[in-house]
Design a protein around this motif. Sequence first.
Motif, PDB file in Angstrom:
ATOM      1  N   ALA A   1       0.819  -1.212   0.000  1.00 20.61           N
ATOM      2  CA  ALA A   1       0.000   0.000   0.000  1.00 20.61           C
ATOM      3  C   ALA A   1       0.851   1.259   0.000  1.00 20.61           C
ATOM      4  O   ALA A   1       2.025   1.238   0.375  1.00 20.61           O
ATOM      5  CB  ALA A   1      -0.933   0.002   1.212  1.00 20.61           C
TER       6      ALA A   1
ATOM      7  N   MET B   1       0.183   5.481   1.155  1.00 18.30           N
ATOM      8  CA  MET B   1      -0.700   6.479   1.759  1.00 18.30           C
ATOM      9  C   MET B   1      -0.465   7.834   1.104  1.00 18.30           C
ATOM     10  O   MET B   1       0.672   8.274   0.963  1.00 18.30           O
ATOM     11  CB  MET B   1      -0.432   6.593   3.260  1.00 18.30           C
TER      12      MET B   1
ATOM     13  N   MET C   1      -4.340   4.455  -0.049  1.00 17.89           N
ATOM     14  CA  MET C   1      -5.186   4.876   1.060  1.00 17.89           C
ATOM     15  C   MET C   1      -4.919   6.328   1.445  1.00 17.89           C
ATOM     16  O   MET C   1      -3.901   6.912   1.057  1.00 17.89           O
ATOM     17  CB  MET C   1      -4.974   3.968   2.270  1.00 17.89           C
ATOM     18  N   THR C   2      -5.847   6.897   2.199  1.00 17.06           N
ATOM     19  CA  THR C   2      -5.681   8.265   2.682  1.00 17.06           C
ATOM     20  C   THR C   2      -4.874   8.258   3.975  1.00 17.06           C
ATOM     21  O   THR C   2      -4.725   7.244   4.643  1.00 17.06           O
ATOM     22  CB  THR C   2      -7.029   8.930   3.021  1.00 17.06           C
TER      23      THR C   2
ATOM     24  N   LEU D   1      -8.859   3.140  -0.166  1.00 24.01           N
ATOM     25  CA  LEU D   1      -9.199   2.909   1.236  1.00 24.01           C
ATOM     26  C   LEU D   1      -9.160   4.234   1.990  1.00 24.01           C
ATOM     27  O   LEU D   1      -8.129   4.908   2.014  1.00 24.01           O
ATOM     28  CB  LEU D   1      -8.214   1.913   1.857  1.00 24.01           C
TER      29      LEU D   1
ATOM     30  N   LEU E   1      -9.266   6.336   5.385  1.00 29.56           N
ATOM     31  CA  LEU E   1      -8.948   6.211   6.803  1.00 29.56           C
ATOM     32  C   LEU E   1      -9.458   7.414   7.589  1.00 29.56           C
ATOM     33  O   LEU E   1      -9.188   8.556   7.226  1.00 29.56           O
ATOM     34  CB  LEU E   1      -7.429   6.101   6.979  1.00 29.56           C
TER      35      LEU E   1
ATOM     36  N   VAL F   1      -8.786  -3.435  -2.107  1.00 29.98           N
ATOM     37  CA  VAL F   1      -8.811  -3.803  -0.691  1.00 29.98           C
ATOM     38  C   VAL F   1      -8.794  -5.319  -0.546  1.00 29.98           C
ATOM     39  O   VAL F   1      -8.048  -5.871   0.268  1.00 29.98           O
ATOM     40  CB  VAL F   1     -10.052  -3.205   0.001  1.00 29.98           C
TER      41      VAL F   1
END
Length: 397
Positions: A280, A282, A319-320, A348, A350, A385
């Motif tokens: 992943a 971010m 993802m955040t 995703l 968060l 995910v």
Amino acid sequence: MRSRIILVLAMALAGCSSAQPAPPSAAPPSLPVPSLSVPSSPPASPSLSPSPATSADCVTRTLDRLTPAELAGQVLMIGTEVDSPDRLGDTVARYHLGGVFLHGRSTRTAAQLRSDIAALGRNADLPLLVSLDQEGGNVQTLKGPDFPVLPAAEKLGAGPAATLRATTTDSARRLAGIGVTMNLAPVADTVPATLGERNPPIGYWHRQYGSDPAKVATAISTVVPASQDAKVLTVLKHFPGLGRVTANTDTSADAVDNTATANDPYLKPFAAGIQAGSAAVMVSSARYPRLDPSTIATFSRPIVTGLLRDKLGFQGLIMTDDVGAATALESVPVGQRAVRFVAAGGDLVLTIRPGDAGPMASALAERAGSDTAFQARLSDAARHVLVAKERAGLLPC
């Protein structure tokens, strides 16, 4: 996810603990620093990589049976206090959550944590991605007899690669042992030496592996396989970099990097982590005017899709950082924070605030119900995910 910075004590998510493991007797060879051009299908850590045919079949079968509400839930990772995760049980079940984030600090034993994490997971339709911040230094959620103190990244980055590898491996094995499947680490940001502690989110806490992006890239190439071989997925953060900002997105809407471009040398650590197979990445909530003059990175299609997906070739989970309590996003309605990130190409969302789950799930489902293109994008996000879950050995099939 970017870790919650201790600078705001009421929102602190990290801590410290005991002694680092001894390094192995021989140091591994130095790893080359990659260019910014990476393969479209980066190699994955063997211990977290099922066969492609099995993975695709399992993910597709699981995805095909999800309802619209379940699709929306799978792209949400909601926060809960690490010492009282049971409080999130009803939210996990009601909104079909895909993941949880354990925040705060804990000195409890591994056995106690393992029991609570397992109990929380029994509320889920599908096994949860269970995450926390276990970077080291001031950003360490778990401490106590079963979770030794981890040195700050700056210290580890200045030392032997063997020590970095051994420390990461030991920490990841301890996390895996209690049911944590994702560590929101490593920090791939580079803080220039001329800025140092005047960089609030990273440099002030010595969270960077160094001030030279090539050296940071080498460290990232060590950390990613060390963690993932020990069965804990990694998250490279905070793309495209927080090392040059002079404000913290947790507490300010003024975090801006006016230097970053699509060929920025400070992207090398992220490229290195992608090549090493990180599950992943971010995305930060700062602004990068030379990449996208109109919006923060979280909502930027040129950054999330154009730069990370297309130019760097990242095929994993995007993802955040926290989009719940962060000041950088407070002007955007809660539900729209999730919708805009997914629309930009993210997967995703968060938030550390449990109360955000309902508005976010509703907004995602409502947009998908009225927009077929967004519905397809939401399904694609949920697929990413599920691929991460399958890679961690979590899918039932």
